[in-house]
Design an enzyme around this catalytic site. Structure first.
Site, PDB file in Angstrom:
ATOM      1  N   ASP A  85      -3.957  -4.113 -18.720  1.00 26.27           N
ATOM      2  CA  ASP A  85      -2.949  -3.058 -18.891  1.00 26.27           C
ATOM      3  C   ASP A  85      -2.974  -2.406 -20.274  1.00 26.27           C
ATOM      4  O   ASP A  85      -1.931  -2.031 -20.819  1.00 26.27           O
ATOM      5  CB  ASP A  85      -1.529  -3.617 -18.614  1.00 26.27           C
ATOM      6  CG  ASP A  85      -1.399  -4.176 -17.205  1.00 26.27           C
ATOM      7  OD1 ASP A  85      -2.073  -3.659 -16.304  1.00 26.27           O
ATOM      8  OD2 ASP A  85      -0.634  -5.137 -17.006  1.00 26.27           O
ATOM      9  N   GLY A 114       0.773  -1.242   0.000  1.00 27.08           N
ATOM     10  CA  GLY A 114       0.000   0.000   0.000  1.00 27.08           C
ATOM     11  C   GLY A 114       0.803   1.289   0.000  1.00 27.08           C
ATOM     12  O   GLY A 114       0.323   2.319   0.467  1.00 27.08           O
ATOM     13  N   SER A 115       2.035   1.246  -0.578  1.00 22.08           N
ATOM     14  CA  SER A 115       2.800   2.501  -0.590  1.00 22.08           C
ATOM     15  C   SER A 115       2.182   3.514  -1.554  1.00 22.08           C
ATOM     16  O   SER A 115       2.239   4.725  -1.310  1.00 22.08           O
ATOM     17  CB  SER A 115       4.276   2.246  -0.918  1.00 22.08           C
ATOM     18  OG  SER A 115       4.432   1.839  -2.248  1.00 22.08           O
ATOM     19  N   ASN A 116       1.597   3.048  -2.643  1.00 26.68           N
ATOM     20  CA  ASN A 116       0.905   3.988  -3.551  1.00 26.68           C
ATOM     21  C   ASN A 116      -0.344   4.563  -2.882  1.00 26.68           C
ATOM     22  O   ASN A 116      -0.648   5.743  -3.039  1.00 26.68           O
ATOM     23  CB  ASN A 116       0.535   3.296  -4.864  1.00 26.68           C
ATOM     24  CG  ASN A 116       1.687   3.279  -5.839  1.00 26.68           C
ATOM     25  OD1 ASN A 116       2.066   4.333  -6.358  1.00 26.68           O
ATOM     26  ND2 ASN A 116       2.261   2.116  -6.056  1.00 26.68           N
ATOM     27  N   ILE A 137      -7.574  -9.291 -11.567  1.00 28.71           N
ATOM     28  CA  ILE A 137      -8.078  -8.666 -12.799  1.00 28.71           C
ATOM     29  C   ILE A 137      -9.594  -8.535 -12.696  1.00 28.71           C
ATOM     30  O   ILE A 137     -10.297  -9.516 -12.425  1.00 28.71           O
ATOM     31  CB  ILE A 137      -7.665  -9.521 -14.023  1.00 28.71           C
ATOM     32  CG1 ILE A 137      -6.131  -9.543 -14.121  1.00 28.71           C
ATOM     33  CG2 ILE A 137      -8.260  -8.947 -15.308  1.00 28.71           C
ATOM     34  CD1 ILE A 137      -5.593 -10.524 -15.146  1.00 28.71           C
ATOM     35  N   LEU A 138     -10.083  -7.319 -12.887  1.00 31.12           N
ATOM     36  CA  LEU A 138     -11.528  -7.074 -12.783  1.00 31.12           C
ATOM     37  C   LEU A 138     -12.218  -7.465 -14.094  1.00 31.12           C
ATOM     38  O   LEU A 138     -11.678  -7.259 -15.178  1.00 31.12           O
ATOM     39  CB  LEU A 138     -11.783  -5.605 -12.462  1.00 31.12           C
ATOM     40  CG  LEU A 138     -11.257  -5.143 -11.094  1.00 31.12           C
ATOM     41  CD1 LEU A 138     -11.313  -3.617 -10.981  1.00 31.12           C
ATOM     42  CD2 LEU A 138     -12.031  -5.787  -9.945  1.00 31.12           C
ATOM     43  N   GLU A 188       6.273   6.233  -9.218  1.00 33.02           N
ATOM     44  CA  GLU A 188       4.858   5.834  -9.107  1.00 33.02           C
ATOM     45  C   GLU A 188       4.160   6.763  -8.117  1.00 33.02           C
ATOM     46  O   GLU A 188       3.066   7.271  -8.363  1.00 33.02           O
ATOM     47  CB  GLU A 188       4.733   4.385  -8.619  1.00 33.02           C
ATOM     48  CG  GLU A 188       5.178   3.351  -9.629  1.00 33.02           C
ATOM     49  CD  GLU A 188       4.946   1.922  -9.127  1.00 33.02           C
ATOM     50  OE1 GLU A 188       3.968   1.664  -8.424  1.00 33.02           O
ATOM     51  OE2 GLU A 188       5.775   1.055  -9.454  1.00 33.02           O
ATOM     52  N   MET A 242      -3.718  -6.904  -7.247  1.00 29.84           N
ATOM     53  CA  MET A 242      -3.171  -7.965  -8.087  1.00 29.84           C
ATOM     54  C   MET A 242      -4.222  -8.912  -8.677  1.00 29.84           C
ATOM     55  O   MET A 242      -3.916 -10.037  -9.032  1.00 29.84           O
ATOM     56  CB  MET A 242      -2.125  -8.768  -7.290  1.00 29.84           C
ATOM     57  CG  MET A 242      -0.993  -7.915  -6.722  1.00 29.84           C
ATOM     58  SD  MET A 242      -0.229  -6.824  -7.944  1.00 29.84           S
ATOM     59  CE  MET A 242       0.816  -7.988  -8.797  1.00 29.84           C
ATOM     60  N   GLU A 246     -11.332  -3.857 -20.202  1.00 36.22           N
ATOM     61  CA  GLU A 246     -11.367  -5.316 -20.061  1.00 36.22           C
ATOM     62  C   GLU A 246     -10.032  -5.971 -20.384  1.00 36.22           C
ATOM     63  O   GLU A 246      -9.704  -7.020 -19.864  1.00 36.22           O
ATOM     64  CB  GLU A 246     -12.413  -5.862 -21.030  1.00 36.22           C
ATOM     65  CG  GLU A 246     -13.738  -6.125 -20.346  1.00 36.22           C
ATOM     66  CD  GLU A 246     -14.682  -6.804 -21.273  1.00 36.22           C
ATOM     67  OE1 GLU A 246     -14.507  -8.011 -21.521  1.00 36.22           O
ATOM     68  OE2 GLU A 246     -15.609  -6.115 -21.747  1.00 36.22           O
ATOM     69  N   SER A 298       3.365   3.856 -15.512  1.00 39.05           N
ATOM     70  CA  SER A 298       2.252   4.431 -16.275  1.00 39.05           C
ATOM     71  C   SER A 298       0.982   4.370 -15.443  1.00 39.05           C
ATOM     72  O   SER A 298       0.744   3.391 -14.729  1.00 39.05           O
ATOM     73  CB  SER A 298       1.994   3.614 -17.544  1.00 39.05           C
ATOM     74  OG  SER A 298       3.172   3.401 -18.282  1.00 39.05           O
TER      75      SER A 298
END
Ligand code: GRF
Length: 192
Positions: free
Chosen positions: A148, A18-20, A95-96, A177, A93, A145, A139
């Site tokens: 990345d 959770g650093s971001n 994928i939705l 980031e 981590m 869907e 980025s």
């Protein structure tokens, strides 16, 4: 839920450290900040970032990832309950699904540790070093869907030195980031 005047309600999905998230929380606390972080959800109830968020008095939920639809349905309910305008994935981590993206129907952003469209997926730094790239980077992109692959909102480069290894590169990229995620959110809010 009540809205904070002049603020956009943000939710953050995380999986670990959770650093971001921390950098987004710091940004949200600045005077005249455009955002209010309302909600943090993790697929990992033991994620370190959840503890940090609750200390910052943000609502946190650990939703065990039994299966994708269970996680997504529970999350969608919370996003609705807290009237979330933008969802930020930060070291999340999983994928939705397209169904989730359609149902939420508001912007979803992700941070990826490479200069997209290069190195989608995992082990980005390893691949950049192996290919003897001169630059690496991070980025922020819109989530679609396809993994990345959504529109890049902001990107920043960092030089790969001959002395760099995966660890040192990861450290350098993480630093940028933390710098570009808050900027990218402001960018889409100012100019949607
Ligand atoms: C970051 O490098 C992010 O880009 C990647 O996972 C890492 C998460 O770090 N997808 P943190 O949880 O934000 O500290």
């Amino acid at each position: 839920m009540e809205k904070y005047p002049g603020k956009t309600n943000i939710a953050v999905f995380i999986s670990g450290r959770g650093s971001n998230l921390k950098s987004l929380i710091n940004h949200s606390k600045k005077k005249n900040s455009l955002i209010k972080i309302i909600l943090v959800i993790s697929n990992n109830p033991d994620a370190k970032g959840l503890k940090y968020a609750s200390k910052a008095r943000i609502k946190t939920y650990g939703i065990k990832f039994k299966n994708k639809s269970n996680f997504e349905n529970n999350s969608l309910k919370l996003l609705k309950k807290y009237d979330i305008d933008v969802l930020c994935l930060a070291g999340f981590m999983k994928i939705l699904s397209g169904n989730f993206i359609k149902k939420f129907s508001k912007p979803i952003l992700n941070i990826h540790p490479s200069l997209l469209p290069k190195y989608k997926g995992l082990n980005t730094h390893e691949r950049a070093i192996k290919n003897k790239d001169k630059f690496a980077g991070a980025s922020i992109h819109k989530v679609t869907e396809k993994l990345d692959s959504g529109k890049v909102i902001l990107q920043k480069k960092v030089k790969i030195l001959r002395s760099d290894n995966v660890k040192s590169l990861e450290k350098k990229v993480l630093k940028i980031e933390h710098e570009i995620y808050p900027k990218a959110i402001d960018k889409i809010l100012i100019n949607p």
